[in-house]
Structures are given as C-alpha cells and as structure tokens.
Design a protein around this motif. Sequence first.
Motif, PDB file in Angstrom:
ATOM      1  N   PHE A  11       0.843  -1.202   0.000  1.00 46.58           N
ATOM      2  CA  PHE A  11       0.000   0.000   0.000  1.00 46.58           C
ATOM      3  C   PHE A  11       0.878   1.252   0.000  1.00 46.58           C
ATOM      4  O   PHE A  11       0.659   2.178  -0.790  1.00 46.58           O
ATOM      5  N   ALA A  12       1.892   1.283   0.855  1.00 42.88           N
ATOM      6  CA  ALA A  12       2.814   2.427   0.882  1.00 42.88           C
ATOM      7  C   ALA A  12       3.577   2.539  -0.427  1.00 42.88           C
ATOM      8  O   ALA A  12       3.822   3.651  -0.927  1.00 42.88           O
ATOM      9  N   GLY A  13       3.935   1.382  -1.007  1.00 41.09           N
ATOM     10  CA  GLY A  13       4.642   1.402  -2.276  1.00 41.09           C
ATOM     11  C   GLY A  13       3.817   1.991  -3.399  1.00 41.09           C
ATOM     12  O   GLY A  13       4.341   2.681  -4.274  1.00 41.09           O
ATOM     13  N   GLU A  14       2.526   1.748  -3.378  1.00 42.37           N
ATOM     14  CA  GLU A  14       1.657   2.335  -4.398  1.00 42.37           C
ATOM     15  C   GLU A  14       1.571   3.850  -4.233  1.00 42.37           C
ATOM     16  O   GLU A  14       1.631   4.592  -5.214  1.00 42.37           O
ATOM     17  N   LEU A  15       1.435   4.315  -3.006  1.00 38.72           N
ATOM     18  CA  LEU A  15       1.395   5.756  -2.775  1.00 38.72           C
ATOM     19  C   LEU A  15       2.713   6.424  -3.184  1.00 38.72           C
ATOM     20  O   LEU A  15       2.726   7.583  -3.618  1.00 38.72           O
ATOM     21  N   ALA A  16       3.802   5.676  -3.061  1.00 38.91           N
ATOM     22  CA  ALA A  16       5.116   6.221  -3.409  1.00 38.91           C
ATOM     23  C   ALA A  16       5.263   6.478  -4.905  1.00 38.91           C
ATOM     24  O   ALA A  16       6.202   7.157  -5.327  1.00 38.91           O
ATOM     25  N   THR A  17       4.347   5.946  -5.719  1.00 35.11           N
ATOM     26  CA  THR A  17       4.412   6.181  -7.160  1.00 35.11           C
ATOM     27  C   THR A  17       3.800   7.520  -7.549  1.00 35.11           C
ATOM     28  O   THR A  17       3.893   7.923  -8.710  1.00 35.11           O
ATOM     29  N   LEU A  18       3.181   8.208  -6.596  1.00 31.05           N
ATOM     30  CA  LEU A  18       2.659   9.548  -6.884  1.00 31.05           C
ATOM     31  C   LEU A  18       3.820  10.500  -7.163  1.00 31.05           C
ATOM     32  O   LEU A  18       4.944  10.261  -6.719  1.00 31.05           O
ATOM     33  N   PRO A  19       3.576  11.600  -7.891  1.00 26.69           N
ATOM     34  CA  PRO A  19       4.658  12.547  -8.193  1.00 26.69           C
ATOM     35  C   PRO A  19       5.356  13.024  -6.918  1.00 26.69           C
ATOM     36  O   PRO A  19       4.714  13.302  -5.906  1.00 26.69           O
ATOM     37  N   ALA A  20       6.683  13.092  -6.971  1.00 25.92           N
ATOM     38  CA  ALA A  20       7.478  13.476  -5.806  1.00 25.92           C
ATOM     39  C   ALA A  20       7.087  14.844  -5.269  1.00 25.92           C
ATOM     40  O   ALA A  20       7.187  15.103  -4.058  1.00 25.92           O
ATOM     41  N   THR A  21       6.634  15.729  -6.152  1.00 26.16           N
ATOM     42  CA  THR A  21       6.229  17.066  -5.707  1.00 26.16           C
ATOM     43  C   THR A  21       5.002  17.024  -4.806  1.00 26.16           C
ATOM     44  O   THR A  21       4.752  17.950  -4.044  1.00 26.16           O
ATOM     45  N   MET A  22       4.240  15.934  -4.898  1.00 26.80           N
ATOM     46  CA  MET A  22       3.037  15.819  -4.071  1.00 26.80           C
ATOM     47  C   MET A  22       3.358  15.308  -2.668  1.00 26.80           C
ATOM     48  O   MET A  22       2.729  15.721  -1.691  1.00 26.80           O
ATOM     49  N   THR A  23       4.303  14.383  -2.554  1.00 31.04           N
ATOM     50  CA  THR A  23       4.527  13.672  -1.296  1.00 31.04           C
ATOM     51  C   THR A  23       5.618  14.307  -0.425  1.00 31.04           C
ATOM     52  O   THR A  23       6.282  13.629   0.344  1.00 31.04           O
ATOM     53  N   GLU A  24       5.774  15.608  -0.542  1.00 33.89           N
ATOM     54  CA  GLU A  24       6.741  16.307   0.303  1.00 33.89           C
ATOM     55  C   GLU A  24       6.177  16.610   1.683  1.00 33.89           C
ATOM     56  O   GLU A  24       6.910  16.984   2.592  1.00 33.89           O
ATOM     57  N   SER A  25       4.866  16.460   1.845  1.00 30.80           N
ATOM     58  CA  SER A  25       4.223  16.659   3.141  1.00 30.80           C
ATOM     59  C   SER A  25       2.904  15.913   3.149  1.00 30.80           C
ATOM     60  O   SER A  25       2.435  15.448   2.099  1.00 30.80           O
ATOM     61  N   VAL A  26       2.283  15.816   4.315  1.00 30.62           N
ATOM     62  CA  VAL A  26       1.000  15.117   4.392  1.00 30.62           C
ATOM     63  C   VAL A  26      -0.128  15.931   3.769  1.00 30.62           C
ATOM     64  O   VAL A  26      -1.258  15.438   3.659  1.00 30.62           O
ATOM     65  N   ALA A  27       0.162  17.141   3.319  1.00 32.92           N
ATOM     66  CA  ALA A  27      -0.870  17.959   2.674  1.00 32.92           C
ATOM     67  C   ALA A  27      -1.412  17.290   1.417  1.00 32.92           C
ATOM     68  O   ALA A  27      -2.543  17.562   1.006  1.00 32.92           O
ATOM     69  N   PHE A  28      -0.624  16.390   0.796  1.00 34.90           N
ATOM     70  CA  PHE A  28      -1.115  15.715  -0.415  1.00 34.90           C
ATOM     71  C   PHE A  28      -2.344  14.863  -0.107  1.00 34.90           C
ATOM     72  O   PHE A  28      -3.145  14.573  -0.985  1.00 34.90           O
ATOM     73  N   LEU A  29      -2.503  14.488   1.163  1.00 38.86           N
ATOM     74  CA  LEU A  29      -3.648  13.676   1.551  1.00 38.86           C
ATOM     75  C   LEU A  29      -4.943  14.480   1.576  1.00 38.86           C
ATOM     76  O   LEU A  29      -6.028  13.911   1.672  1.00 38.86           O
TER      77      LEU A  29
END
Length: 311
Positions: A124-142
Amino acid sequence: MCIAILNNGKKLTRQELSNCWVSNDDGAGLLYINDGVLTAFKQPNHDGFNVAGADFDKFTKEYDRVYKLSRESKTPVLLHFRIATHGLDPMYLHPFFVSDKVGLIHNGIIYGYGSRDFSDTYEFAGELATLPATMTESVAFLDNPFVSNAIMDKLENSNKVVFMDDTGDYRIFNAQLGHWNKGNWFSNDAYKTRKTYFGSVAKTKTAGEQVKTQSYYSSIDWDAIDEKAWNDSFKQRNDFYDELDEDWSGFGRSAFKPDPAWGKPFITDKVYDCGTCQSAVMVDEDACCVSCGQYMTEAEGDVVNKMILMD
C-alpha cells in the motif's frame, strides 16, 4: 490485531508498552523526527511468545530517547506493534515510507494487498510512493480529494492509518474507529490489557498476570477456547489467503473494485482504452471509466496533475 499509536501527549508507561508488545508479539516500530529528518526505528521480537524480555527492553530504551526528542521538538511519535498477517519477515515491521518526508503506520488488513510473503501495508505504501514526488513532500497531499477518496476506497470502514511528515504534521484515516486518551490516539485498546490472539479469538490477561511458559501451544488454555470458534477462525484465515493468492496481480496494484457510482467526465481532452468496455472512454475525478467504473491506471497522472492545477 496490531495497534497503531499517535503519541502527542502523555508518555506511555512501561506497562502500557508491555501490554502492546505481548499482545502483538512480532515486534514494534517508531516513526519520529530527528533534527528535521523523518526517522524510523524497528525492533523485532526474539523474546518469545507472551514474553517482554531483552528485545522489549531495547525497544523501551529507544522509545524513552525518542519521546524526549519529541517533547523538545514539539512533534509526535508514531508507534506500531505488529501481529503479522502478511509477510512474516521483520522487514515488514511498521513504519513504512511513502517518501523521504512522509511515513505511515497501519492497523488492519487492506483487501487486495499482500500475500503470504509480502505485507499489505508495504505494498500500500509502495503504491502511494508512485505519486509525483512534488506531491509527497508533506501530508498535505492527503487533502487532495482524488488521493483521499482513493485511499478511503481501499481502507473502507475497518482499516486505520496514521501518516506523519518531517514537520510533525499528521493525518489519521478512520480516526473515529480508534480513540483519544491523554493527548494520544490509539487504534484499539491493546495498551490497556494483554490479549493473546488465536485467529480471531482473543483471551484477555490482566496487567499483573504472568505467563509461565513461552511455548505457543502449551500456553493455550484449551478449556477456555471455544473449539468451533477456533476452527472457524483458522478456516476463515486460510480462505482469506487463498483468495488473495488467486486475485494477486503483482506489486503495487490491487484488485481494486470501485463502487458502481460513476462520475462525470473530469478529463475531457483525452480518452483511455478501457479493457472492460473494449473502447476508448473518458474518466471521472477518481480516474475511473465513466461508462463502467473500471479504475484506469494510465489516467492517474493526468487526474492528479489537473487536481494540482485546480488547487
């Protein structure tokens, strides 16, 4: 069962930690911030069944150090105590990282992820890690509706997940399924008493009760276990694993089945090949075919990019 804890208030007592450790006896992990860097610590349990020994002492010593750091930096600590349901290797102890700046812990079983050899949370974490790096710099992407809706579709109404980033900001999915106590959030009450799980059957032990044997089968009070419940629980677990093996389609992509409620076209300047409809189709804001609801993996990036532009 497992237990996930957001420790942002009072320090957990040794007894509470011991209850969690014994009730979830595959080991434990911490997610915390050290000099601005999101850091994980994982301690496998080699103490034995129903025992809090040398490995537990190592874990509590590290927790004491980490908790002091967290109070100095005014940031939370995430704790997770594990009973393995998928992937028995200690590498699958929580936490897991979505990126260098975002990590998570999870309590539950996510349908369609994991197998006998791999942890469902890891995938599950691995799938989320495929999102663009610019999105996952903080929990705000959630907070992005596309991301949060997709996550909730997978977690449904039973799984609980805590995310935290390197600033100490956090998000809890299905927080209402757990509870708050003294500034801390707990996914269940395993910290209150010791519980030994046999399949889905739990036997509660009082905080002061000592277990005299480390042997798994000799430690079972067979007279206290309902034989039918015991057999049914293991049959259900074996059936569950068999179903996962039949459905498994590879790393990072579950047998995701969206609800039959298709939205309006969200991407209007592009079409995608739908294997179910056998035709070119548009997708809605959840990256699903507007004709049949099939999740369209190839549309993910386009939907996310449009969401970002709209924000």
